[in-house]
Design a protein around this motif. Structure first.
Motif, PDB file in Angstrom:
ATOM      1  N   GLU A   1     -11.587   4.485   0.548  1.00 17.57           N
ATOM      2  CA  GLU A   1     -10.336   4.395   1.587  1.00 17.57           C
ATOM      3  C   GLU A   1     -10.746   2.986   2.464  1.00 17.57           C
ATOM      4  OE1 GLU A   1      -8.350   6.583   5.680  1.00 17.57           O
ATOM      5  OE2 GLU A   1     -10.288   7.382   4.483  1.00 17.57           O
TER       6      GLU A   1
ATOM      7  N   TYR B   1      -6.937   2.728  -7.681  1.00 20.74           N
ATOM      8  CA  TYR B   1      -6.258   2.665  -6.494  1.00 20.74           C
ATOM      9  C   TYR B   1      -6.054   1.087  -6.001  1.00 20.74           C
ATOM     10  CZ  TYR B   1      -6.806   7.477  -4.860  1.00 20.74           C
ATOM     11  OH  TYR B   1      -6.346   8.902  -4.907  1.00 20.74           O
TER      12      TYR B   1
ATOM     13  N   LEU C   1      -4.200   7.057   0.744  1.00 27.82           N
ATOM     14  CA  LEU C   1      -5.759   6.991   0.871  1.00 27.82           C
ATOM     15  C   LEU C   1      -5.982   8.366   1.500  1.00 27.82           C
ATOM     16  CD1 LEU C   1      -6.258   3.298   1.551  1.00 27.82           C
ATOM     17  CD2 LEU C   1      -6.288   4.311  -0.432  1.00 27.82           C
TER      18      LEU C   1
END
Length: 329
Positions: A235, A110, A223
């Motif tokens: 997140e 991420y 997210l």
């Protein structure tokens, strides 16, 4: 997943006449995808049949992204009359499945995906139409158009539009720069392409609906993923990472919540439509996640008018309805 009739002649004209054509997963649209294998070569055949689909927006955005150094698929051949496009094959390693097998790498993957977004947002946007009020309202209205009738609710649609009119200026008037918004940037549309040096080894797909808008939109898409749970701590950490890179000013957190609520309301409507109109009940399984995300966004003070509308019009038991009672299967 039978290949389109025009595919053999198209592939022959592109120099792939002896290739095998194997089905790949489709998506929520009329588009279909096939893997084309010719000895050591392989590519992806996109079937975007007119008049339902038009591959030209995809091709234009792909050219823009490649020109800026990002890993969109290279286009090998095209036949716009038949909606056929032969594309570079990014393989089979989607972020979603990769993280299912390697959850310990969730943070790092991420982080790369957010860094890519921050990089994209430093570049001039593509020549695309703006993500404007009419588009925001049309999308948000999919919830009242499809979900509410599906659960036997009659709601005040005019008040719903007025509530969105009260909060959308937070994103529209924010001082954040206008950027290319891919609009479907999430774990099923990001490929890991470790053999490529382009764009942090991340390949981009499904960007044909791109517009020019607020940078928070694609961050929300990533997210607050409709198809996989992103831990709240991931997140929060990735929002902080984006801010550290992009240094947005203005009301970025409020805009993130507004666009999150707008997107999640839209997806509730779209997934209901896929069930009711298109006969795809599997999308019902995503609705509990979508409602959880939407309710979390509605908790932001900036969303008070929209949250009040939901409190008055959609009872909690209707939001989290029993899927089995509505699934025709």
């Amino acid at each position: 997943m039978i290949p389109p009739v025009a595919a053999p002649a198209f592939l022959a004209s592109a120099g792939w006449g002896d290739a095998r054509i194997l089905p790949l997963a489709g998506d929520a649209s009329f588009r279909r995808y096939f893997r084309v294998i010719d000895n050591e070569r392989q590519a992806v055949l996109m079937d975007a049949p007119p008049p339902h689909e038009d591959p030209r927006p995809f091709l234009a955005v792909a050219d823009h992204l490649i020109g800026q150094g990002f890993a969109a698929p290279t286009v090998y051949a095209r036949d716009l009359d038949h909606g056929l496009v032969l594309l570079e094959d990014f393989g089979d390693i989607r972020v979603r499945e990769y993280l299912e097998a390697a959850p310990h790498e969730e943070y790092s993957v991420y982080e790369r995906a957010v860094s890519l977004l921050a990089d994209l947002h430093t570049r001039p946007p593509a020549d695309l139409r703006p993500y404007d009020r009419a588009e925001y309202q049309r999308e948000a209205g999919l919830l009242t158009e499809w979900f509410c009738p599906a659960v036997d609710l009659r709601v005040d649609a005019d008040a719903y539009r007025a509530a969105w009119d009260a909060v959308l200026p937070i994103a529209e008037a924010d001082t954040a720069p206008k950027v290319t918004v891919l609009r479907d940037y999430h774990a099923e549309n990001i490929m890991l392409i470790p053999d490529h040096e382009r764009s942090r080894g991340l390949g981009l797909l499904d960007f044909q609906d791109a517009l020019v808008g607020h940078p928070a939109y694609d961050l929300v898409s990533l997210l607050q993923d409709a198809r996989r749970d992103v831990p709240a701590e991931i997140e929060a950490a990735m929002i902080a990472h984006y801010k550290a890179l992009a240094k947005p000013d203005g009301q970025f957190d409020a805009a993130y919540a507004v666009l999150g609520a707008q997107r999640n309301a839209k997806i509730v409507g779209i997934f209901t439509r896929l069930w009711k109109r298109d006969g795809k009940p599997r999308y019902l399984s995503f609705l509990p996640r979508m409602w959880d995300l939407l309710e979390r966004d509605l908790g932001h003070p900036a969303l008070a008018p929209v949250a009040d509308w939901f409190a008055s019009n959609i009872p909690a038991e209707k939001r989290h309805f029993a899927l089995a009672e509505h699934d025709p299967a």
